[in-house]
Design a protein around this motif. Structure first.
Motif, mmCIF file in Angstrom:
data_model
loop_
_atom_site.group_PDB
_atom_site.id
_atom_site.type_symbol
_atom_site.label_atom_id
_atom_site.label_comp_id
_atom_site.label_asym_id
_atom_site.label_seq_id
_atom_site.Cartn_x
_atom_site.Cartn_y
_atom_site.Cartn_z
ATOM 1 N N ILE A 10 -6.443 -19.539 -33.496
ATOM 2 C CA ILE A 10 -5.987 -18.333 -32.810
ATOM 3 C C ILE A 10 -7.010 -17.979 -31.741
ATOM 4 O O ILE A 10 -8.198 -17.841 -32.035
ATOM 5 N N TYR A 22 -6.651 -9.410 -38.050
ATOM 6 C CA TYR A 22 -6.026 -10.421 -38.906
ATOM 7 C C TYR A 22 -6.533 -10.365 -40.340
ATOM 8 O O TYR A 22 -5.773 -10.595 -41.281
ATOM 9 N N ASP A 54 -10.157 -15.648 -24.819
ATOM 10 C CA ASP A 54 -8.787 -15.821 -24.331
ATOM 11 C C ASP A 54 -8.246 -14.457 -23.941
ATOM 12 O O ASP A 54 -7.942 -13.633 -24.800
ATOM 13 N N ALA A 57 -2.224 -12.533 -23.504
ATOM 14 C CA ALA A 57 -1.373 -12.940 -24.624
ATOM 15 C C ALA A 57 -1.545 -14.422 -24.927
ATOM 16 O O ALA A 57 -0.708 -15.239 -24.563
ATOM 17 N N ALA A 58 -2.632 -14.776 -25.578
ATOM 18 C CA ALA A 58 -2.865 -16.170 -25.965
ATOM 19 C C ALA A 58 -1.955 -16.529 -27.133
ATOM 20 O O ALA A 58 -1.636 -15.690 -27.965
ATOM 21 N N SER A 59 -1.539 -17.772 -27.174
ATOM 22 C CA SER A 59 -0.690 -18.248 -28.266
ATOM 23 C C SER A 59 -1.524 -19.048 -29.252
ATOM 24 O O SER A 59 -2.423 -19.786 -28.845
ATOM 25 N N PRO A 60 -1.209 -18.952 -30.545
ATOM 26 C CA PRO A 60 -1.905 -19.803 -31.516
ATOM 27 C C PRO A 60 -1.567 -21.271 -31.265
ATOM 28 O O PRO A 60 -0.497 -21.607 -30.779
ATOM 29 N N TYR A 61 -2.505 -22.133 -31.577
ATOM 30 C CA TYR A 61 -2.285 -23.578 -31.498
ATOM 31 C C TYR A 61 -2.169 -24.140 -32.895
ATOM 32 O O TYR A 61 -2.938 -23.772 -33.785
ATOM 33 N N ARG A 107 -0.880 -30.545 -23.845
ATOM 34 C CA ARG A 107 0.434 -30.032 -23.484
ATOM 35 C C ARG A 107 1.378 -31.233 -23.447
ATOM 36 O O ARG A 107 1.006 -32.307 -22.966
ATOM 37 N N SER A 112 4.506 -27.500 -23.276
ATOM 38 C CA SER A 112 4.244 -26.801 -24.541
ATOM 39 C C SER A 112 2.909 -27.232 -25.129
ATOM 40 O O SER A 112 2.592 -28.427 -25.169
#
Length: 124
Positions: A10, A22, A54, A57-61, A107, A112
């Motif tokens: 995250i 979290y 980050d 709005a960072a996205s979890p990997y 990616r 994605s």
């Protein structure tokens, strides 16, 4: 075996705030990571990590296990994907690489994001 999820990461702007959010929301145990700049996340299932820096709005990997990171990176590129250049990916710090293994953020050919993870060798 390769391809199964091995860990998640995250990204947040402020790791201390992320730890509070979290940890409180899910009851996670977050311990300072080996670099001192993030946290290892203890969950009853898949292990995780949290890093700072980050913005927005960072996205979890989600990271997928591979036996040979270099070969998997070559395959991503061959298939039209890209590799993210981040600087600190567990390879500059030999202690971190020995404990967590090597990883790359990628990616796919449509943009994605996902990760590749080569766990540390158990030999030695």
């Amino acid at each position: 075996m390769t391809g199964e999820p091995s860990f998640f990461e995250i990204g947040v702007d402020d790791p201390e705030r992320g730890r509070t959010f979290y940890g409180t929301l899910f009851g996670w145990d977050l311990e300072r990571g080996p670099s001192g700049r993030g946290y290892a996340i203890g969950t009853p299932g898949l292990p995780g990590g949290m890093h700072g820096g980050d913005k927005g709005a960072a996205s979890p990997y989600l990271f997928f296990r591979v036996d040979d990171l270099d070969a998997a990176v070559a395959k991503v590129l061959e298939l039209g994907g890209t590799i993210e250049e981040l600087g600190d990916e567990g390879e500059e710090d030999p202690g971190s690489a020995a404990r967590f293994g090597r990883f790359k953020l990628c990616r796919d050919d449509q943009g994605s994001g996902f990760g590749l993870h080569e766990p540390p060798s158990r030999a030695g």
